[in-house]
Design an enzyme around this catalytic site. Structure first.
Site: not given
Lengths: 233, 218
Positions: B46-48
């Site tokens: 997840s890019e966060n």
């Protein structure tokens, strides 16, 4: 040891004034500098430009500054959760620059690292690239993006020490590290501030050289934006 | 019958291979994780800032410091790691992520995608989508074939502001599986009970049909 501690959030925010550009860490409401945001609201700083991935929600995070019309311009990648934001943007009360998330992070990191500009494939062929220099490398097109310039970076970490060393927790890390040292002055608020020597140097995520002021936040609400759970069977 | 959102996710899950690092977008793509075979090893990014994303937490075990890119509370699986946003997009731009699955409002026959803005109506932002589509070699788009008025979303040219150009290779819609080759949509599979004619009618862009088109199997 060079001591970076300040007594409280008021001291930490000394020198901020109307019209400045701020970087604020956080992804959604996760890992945002809650105490600093409250102080910005209290001081009623006006006409600020905020560089932040998101713009909070109605009534929390940067939504608090929005409500009081303190923000002149937002530079973000995603602003979908905030009705007041959308209203101010569509009515033209507030200027908004939407940029790709990776570009936002890299523009922070570049500012911290003395890199004035860099090339990224993100946004090539879209309106994000309009007016920007493009260039081909190895047969692929890239867009030149510039490092941010900001007066203050406001970040939030889990633990910190007197020397300004920081450790983050979970996905509350997000944009905070890249913003450390990216503004002229970086202010870090932490949940737990400990004496120098208590944190293992092997575990430090951001060294204190990038931090000018550090303090322990008085209170953390840590609001959850989308509570999603499984039922136990 | 056109596929439900869950069935679209289920069909896409068949494209996820052993050893893949996969980025899932918000919406239908998030559901893909529920259908990946459990005899293969896959890590979700997840890019966060997490690799090794697990399912939603049990009630009462949610952690405000642990969310996905949709801001939902999640868990971390054994072997997971956390990192900052700059490193996360380094992973993405550096093509270390094997597969990207995301939603779209429109896709054109040359592989352009639009999914971040409807001028004057909806301006939420591109989030990480522009970085993902500009960098990933392997992109699957999950989408509805038509809009609420029945108009095609698989077009000759996108009408909405673009997220990326010439980047989509594969589409799984509620009607079909399609591939984009040499600037045209190629029909690979059709949803159970959906005819080639129906798909043709719902596709504004050029559609290439080679012989008998197989029905999707689940």
């Amino acid at each position: 040891m060079i001591k970076k501690t300040v007594a409280n959030v008021r001291e930490a925010c000394e020198g901020i004034s109307d019209g400045m550009t701020f970087m604020l860490g956080g992804f959604g409401l996760c890992g945002i500098p809650e105490n600093i945001i409250s102080e910005l609201v209290r001081k009623n700083i006006q006409n600020v430009t905020c560089i932040s991935n998101n713009a909070g929600v109605d009534g929390f995070g940067l939504g608090l500054l929005l409500k009081k019309h303190q923000i002149k311009k937002m530079i973000s990648s995603y602003v979908g959760e905030n009705a007041e934001f959308e209203r101010q943007m569509l009515s033209g009360e507030m200027e908004v620059e939407l940029i790709p998330q990776g570009t936002l992070a890299q523009r922070c990191e570049a500012a911290r690292s003395g890199i004035p500009a860099f090339y990224t494939p993100a946004g090539y062929g879209t309106e994000v690239a309009e007016g920007k220099e493009t260039r081909e490398f190895h047969g692929k097109m890239y867009v030149m993006e510039k490092a941010f310039e900001a007066d203050f970076s406001f970040v939030k970490a889990w633990k910190g020490d007197e020397a300004g060393n920081l450790i983050f927790k979970g996905t509350a890390r997000n944009f905070n590290p890249a913003m450390c040292g990216a503004g002229k002055i970086t202010v870090a608020e932490v949940e737990e501030l400990v004496p120098a020597g208590e944190l293992d140097p092997n575990q430090i995520h951001i060294p204190g050289i990038f931090i000018q002021r550090i303090f322990q936040g008085e209170n953390y609400e840590k609001r959850i934006e989308q509570l999603t759970v499984r039922k136990r069977n | 019958m056109a596929l439900s959102k869950e069935q679209i996710a289920q069909r896409i899950a068949k494209e996820v291979k052993d050893g893949y690092y996969v980025n899932l977008g918000i919406g239908i793509p998030t559901l893909v994780a529920n259908f990946v075979r459990d005899d293969i090893s896959v890590e979700f990014q997840s890019e966060n800032g997490i690799l090794g994303m697990g399912p939603f937490p049990f009630e009462g075990e949610e952690d405000p410091d642990l969310i996905n890119a949709g801001k939902q509370t999640i868990t971390a699986l054994p072997g997971a790691s956390f990192f900052d946003s700059a490193m996360s997009f380094g992973m993405i731009r550096g093509q270390h992520v094997d597969l990207t699955i995301l939603g779209a409002m429109e896709v054109s026959q040359n592989g352009d995608i639009a999914n971040w803005k409807i001028p004057g109506k909806m301006v939420k932002g591109m989030g990480g989508a522009m970085d993902l589509v500009a960098s990933a070699e392997n992109i699957i788009v999950a989408m509805m074939h038509t809009n609420r008025d029945g108009e095609s979303k698989l077009l000759k040219e996108c009408s909405l502001p673009l997220t990326g150009v010439k980047c989509v290779r594969k589409i799984v819609s509620n009607l079909a599986v399609l591939e984009i080759i040499d600037g045209k949509f190629h029909l690979l599979e059709r949803a159970p009970g959906v005819s080639v004619e129906e798909i043709q009618k719902a596709t504004e862009g050029d559609l290439i049909i080679n012989g008998d088109v197989i029905e999707m199997k689940f």
